[in-house]
Design an enzyme around this catalytic site. Sequence first.
Site, PDB file in Angstrom:
ATOM      1  N   GLU A  42       0.852  -1.194   0.000  1.00  0.00           N
ATOM      2  CA  GLU A  42       0.000   0.000   0.000  1.00  0.00           C
ATOM      3  C   GLU A  42       0.886   1.242   0.000  1.00  0.00           C
ATOM      4  O   GLU A  42       1.877   1.309   0.726  1.00  0.00           O
ATOM      5  CB  GLU A  42      -0.881  -0.007   1.239  1.00  0.00           C
ATOM      6  N   LYS A  96     -10.249   1.175  -2.030  1.00  0.00           N
ATOM      7  CA  LYS A  96     -10.451   0.769  -0.640  1.00  0.00           C
ATOM      8  C   LYS A  96     -11.815   1.226  -0.135  1.00  0.00           C
ATOM      9  O   LYS A  96     -12.195   2.392  -0.276  1.00  0.00           O
ATOM     10  CB  LYS A  96      -9.342   1.356   0.230  1.00  0.00           C
ATOM     11  N   CYS A 122      -4.814  -2.902   3.693  1.00  0.00           N
ATOM     12  CA  CYS A 122      -4.454  -2.555   5.068  1.00  0.00           C
ATOM     13  C   CYS A 122      -5.555  -2.896   6.064  1.00  0.00           C
ATOM     14  O   CYS A 122      -5.790  -4.050   6.395  1.00  0.00           O
ATOM     15  CB  CYS A 122      -4.090  -1.067   5.133  1.00  0.00           C
TER      16      CYS A 122
END
Length: 541
Positions: free
Chosen positions: A286, A353, A406
């Site tokens: 990321e 995301k 994440c």
Amino acid sequence: MTVWRARLRRLRARGRALKGPALYGALFALGAFGVLAHAPFHVQPALIIAYAGLVWALDGARRARSPVRAGFARAWSFAAGQFLAGTWWVANAFLVQAEDYGWLIWAPLILLPGGLALFWGAAGAAYARLAPRGAHRITVFAGAFMVVELARSVVLSGFPWNLPGHVFAAGGAVSQIASIIGAAGLSALVLFAFAAPAALAGRGPALARAMPLILGFVLLAGAWGWGAMRLEGAQMTAAGQSVRVVQIHIDQRDKTLAARHEILQRYLVLSSAPGVEDVSAIVWPEGAVPGFLLHEPDLLADIRRALPEGALLLSGITRAARGEAGGPDQFFNSLGALRMDADWMVLEDAYDKVRLVPFGEGNPVAPLTRLIGFETLSHIAPFYTPGPYARTLSLAGLRPFAPLICYEVIFPRFAPRGADRPHWLVNISNDSWYGASSGPRQHLNQAQYRAVEEGLPLVRAASNGVSGQIDPYGRIERALAVDDESFIDVVLLERLDATPYSLYGDGLWSILFAILLALNSVVACWLNRLQLDTKPPRYSV
């Protein structure tokens, strides 16, 4: 048993002698001590001691002038210590740009643990209000605190970090039960079994007091036995494709826009090492390269020159998109799939995301925090927009996979299922925000639980975290160390059949657990009544 019961009673009596600040300070320290049960230590007896002490403290709340208020304060004090010791490392993110956000250091060290502790305070108040007596109070304790743990997992975008069930290292025998009941179901079991010793110091017949401990031991032993058999029969099969996971060791403070060319070259040296022609994809973490990679032709040209034609790069990127009808621009934390073609490269797909990190990427209470001049910690984009939903990406020459960026990997059942169920998971993360702390290790343990719950292998690329491949049983198959600057070529593993937890979620274990708790209470009450019925009458003279 009589000797141990006497010792427990003496220990409980000493706790009763504590009052006021001394009591709340002791509970705070006890909650912090219990965090030793979590990664990277996994000293489970610490949490058994902590939960027993909390039960006794809540029992004592019955004698307070306001039992409900006392129950709230005692549980809140315990949980404040627990969450501070378990999440203190979040403060490191505020020190990355200390000149801008250092003055907010009180937020992760006071506001975060204090806010999370409100959930446990509510459970403590409910326990004190019900004022349970006898061995079945362990049932009430486990039920009340499991309800608030489920609430903590969803309120204000949710933060299911360090659930009680995470005290067992993922990939071990006990953790395998998560394939049926998930980490949440295992948490319910831990709350009950680890608090059960507190019942031994209560009143009533010995067998009634021992019932929670017996039941908890049987359930945990059964989970271990079943998990051991599951692992003994675990046969992993290679899927015939390999991916290269690249990791560089760099402090978050050094990830500046000015350094982006140097950072990119470090990634490219490792990515283009011999053998790159044999892998199906290259995976970067990321936020691998600071800035807006897709909008910088010179950076893209460096990538194209370094990687061979046909190579597929899966990289964390910050993506910008024009707003519709003159609206504001939008920014996304994304995984981009870049394919090298003969002349340039093609963005074959991008996943945005969905679950943003509160105060780091999104802000659920932005109108309030703007009053003190704070919106997010993001220094690349002014804000982020969440993506629409979790997706499975199907790219030429690569088995379908679901990205988890994440924070998303801490949420159970986030990956698609049914016809869209992926063959593997990709977790890209930037753990360098948190330095050399317990945070990245806790993050890894929770990522391993997602593999167990879904029955899917998980490939992980984490900047200053643990990068490699986790098998569908939650075991680390191959990995780089946290501070390595290197790459690892992993052969993708075959997925398992869909697990019961991936199919049915928390509904199945919730019903079974409620039945078990009710059974424990009924048996304990029956044993108490049996003693009263068989006790010889007392005659006065």
